[in-house]
Write a protein that holds these residues in place. Structure first.
Motif, PDB file in Angstrom:
ATOM      1  N   UNK A 110       0.820  -1.211   0.000  1.00 39.18           N
ATOM      2  CA  UNK A 110       0.000   0.000   0.000  1.00 39.18           C
ATOM      3  C   UNK A 110       0.855   1.263   0.000  1.00 39.18           C
ATOM      4  N   UNK A 111       2.100   1.155   0.477  1.00 38.94           N
ATOM      5  CA  UNK A 111       2.946   2.328   0.650  1.00 38.94           C
ATOM      6  C   UNK A 111       3.968   2.527  -0.468  1.00 38.94           C
ATOM      7  N   UNK A 112       4.387   1.424  -1.071  1.00 36.51           N
ATOM      8  CA  UNK A 112       5.596   1.491  -1.891  1.00 36.51           C
ATOM      9  C   UNK A 112       5.394   0.946  -3.296  1.00 36.51           C
ATOM     10  N   UNK A 113       6.254   1.407  -4.202  1.00 36.52           N
ATOM     11  CA  UNK A 113       6.236   0.938  -5.586  1.00 36.52           C
ATOM     12  C   UNK A 113       7.134  -0.277  -5.783  1.00 36.52           C
ATOM     13  N   UNK A 114       7.987  -0.555  -4.810  1.00 32.34           N
ATOM     14  CA  UNK A 114       8.903  -1.700  -4.933  1.00 32.34           C
ATOM     15  C   UNK A 114       8.829  -2.574  -3.686  1.00 32.34           C
ATOM     16  N   UNK A 115       8.187  -3.727  -3.815  1.00 31.82           N
ATOM     17  CA  UNK A 115       8.038  -4.663  -2.700  1.00 31.82           C
ATOM     18  C   UNK A 115       8.641  -6.001  -3.110  1.00 31.82           C
ATOM     19  N   UNK A 116       9.585  -6.479  -2.324  1.00 32.34           N
ATOM     20  CA  UNK A 116      10.291  -7.720  -2.625  1.00 32.34           C
ATOM     21  C   UNK A 116       9.951  -8.764  -1.565  1.00 32.34           C
ATOM     22  N   UNK A 117       9.057  -9.716  -1.880  1.00 31.12           N
ATOM     23  CA  UNK A 117       8.664 -10.721  -0.879  1.00 31.12           C
ATOM     24  C   UNK A 117       9.838 -11.535  -0.331  1.00 31.12           C
ATOM     25  N   UNK A 118      10.824 -11.851  -1.168  1.00 32.74           N
ATOM     26  CA  UNK A 118      11.974 -12.613  -0.695  1.00 32.74           C
ATOM     27  C   UNK A 118      12.750 -11.836   0.364  1.00 32.74           C
ATOM     28  N   UNK A 119      12.922 -10.535   0.118  1.00 31.37           N
ATOM     29  CA  UNK A 119      13.633  -9.691   1.095  1.00 31.37           C
ATOM     30  C   UNK A 119      12.849  -9.600   2.399  1.00 31.37           C
ATOM     31  N   UNK A 120      11.527  -9.471   2.284  1.00 34.03           N
ATOM     32  CA  UNK A 120      10.690  -9.413   3.478  1.00 34.03           C
ATOM     33  C   UNK A 120      10.873 -10.679   4.308  1.00 34.03           C
ATOM     34  N   UNK A 121      10.821 -11.822   3.652  1.00 36.67           N
ATOM     35  CA  UNK A 121      10.968 -13.089   4.355  1.00 36.67           C
ATOM     36  C   UNK A 121      12.305 -13.225   5.056  1.00 36.67           C
TER      37      UNK A 121
END
Length: 342
Positions: free
Chosen positions: A252-263
């Motif tokens: 909701x906040x960002x244009x670049x979301x990386x699920x692997x990095x989040x994990x």
């Protein structure tokens, strides 16, 4: 950083917030491409919490406070049943928890019922906007202005909180959180609850924050009589659920979301916190902490709570027992939106 502190500098007590603020802002700018909403929301969050700190500091400069009532902390990994346990325990009138509007908009103190209603309305309006921007938030975590709420947002007054890890990709800041002292966090934590006690001192404070699991010695410095209820759930479930929460907020906040990095970042952070908690718990006695299983709690909530009361020598009256039974019956009837995650 300067824009965040404009009009506040010199009125925030000591300078323990400066280092984490600089690290957080640098990490945000380095790794994120916020959309318009994300930029406004992140800036508002920081500015709002610093304003809260400023007003709380002024309150303490002009008043003397006693040690607050002894707290009971619900701890455990996020998404591990802590909210259900917290909500059931809050049905006991001996327990006082901060309401969400108090967490977000306590200062300046609301001295009339009309002022409180205005704060509640403002808070519910903000929550409605958040749920519109992040639709899956309704399924993940139910919040209203007058519901008991965990105290993670209090740590944001020191700019030391995993809240920012949910909002943005901030790896340097997360590393900082893992190793920095949280002594000052709990000094301000106590200041917050002392301010709430101007409206009356409860028998016990009932508090919750998943990150407390990594800071038990710091909690005990400020609250030497604190008790802890540690709920345990399979980390494959709880950590995955928290990753989903972070992904939905960041999307909701960002244009670049990386699920692997989040994990990777979240798994590392909570493993670190959990290991610190395991070590610190070795120094606690059975009358300070009780461990419960998520599975047992979900299957037999009332009796697990009765065991907790017995362990801590708390009294459960028939009114509290009936409230818990009715809450569980009503929850079973609710049609809840499913929180799906892999």
């Amino acid at each position: 950083v300067k824009s965040m502190l404009r009009g506040l500098d010199g009125k925030l007590g000591n300078d323990d917030y400066i280092e984490p603020l600089e690290i957080l802002v640098d990490s945000v700018n380095k790794h994120n491409k916020f959309n318009i909403f994300g930029k406004v929301a992140f800036n508002h969050q920081l500015k709002n919490r610093l304003k809260m700190r400023k007003m709380l500091n002024e309150l303490h400069e002009n008043n003397n406070f006693d040690q607050p009532a002894d707290p009971v902390f619900v701890i455990g990994l996020p998404r591990s049943g802590t909210s259900l346990l917290f909500n059931l325990l809050s049905l006991d009138i001996a327990h006082r928890s901060p309401m969400y509007w108090e967490i977000m908009h306590l200062m300046p103190l609301a001295k009339t019922q009309t002022a409180r209603k205005r704060r509640e309305f403002k808070t519910n309006t903000e929550l409605k906007l958040a749920k519109t921007i992040i639709p899956k938030l309704r399924a993940i975590h139910t919040i209203r202005a007058t519901t008991p709420e965990e105290c993670q947002q209090i740590a944001t007054m020191n700019i030391r909180s995993f809240v920012y890890m949910c909002m943005a990709d901030v790896p340097e800041y997360v590393e900082y959180l893992k190793n920095t002292s949280f002594d000052s966090v709990f000094k301000w934590h106590k200041k917050f609850y002392q301010a709430l006690e101007l409206d009356g001192k409860p028998s016990r404070w009932l508090l919750k924050d998943p990150s407390h699991i990594g800071h038990l010695p710091q909690v005990l410095k400020e609250y030497p009589n604190a008790k802890f209820i540690n709920i345990h759930r399979d980390p494959m479930e709880s950590v995955a659920s928290f990753c989903s929460l972070a992904k939905n907020i960041r999307t909701a906040f960002s244009k670049n979301v990386n699920p692997m990095e989040i994990g990777e970042v979240i798994l590392n952070f909570w493993q670190h916190s959990l290991q610190k908690g395991i070590k610190a718990k070795q120094n606690l006695s059975s009358d300070q902490i009780v461990d419960i299983s998520y599975t047992n709690f979900v299957n037999d909530s009332l009796n697990v709570i009765k065991d907790i009361y017995t362990n801590f020598e708390f009294d459960m009256d028939i009114a509290t027992e009936n409230k818990i039974k009715n809450y569980l019956i009503n929850q079973a009837k609710l049609k809840k939106e499913k929180h799906s995650y892999s």
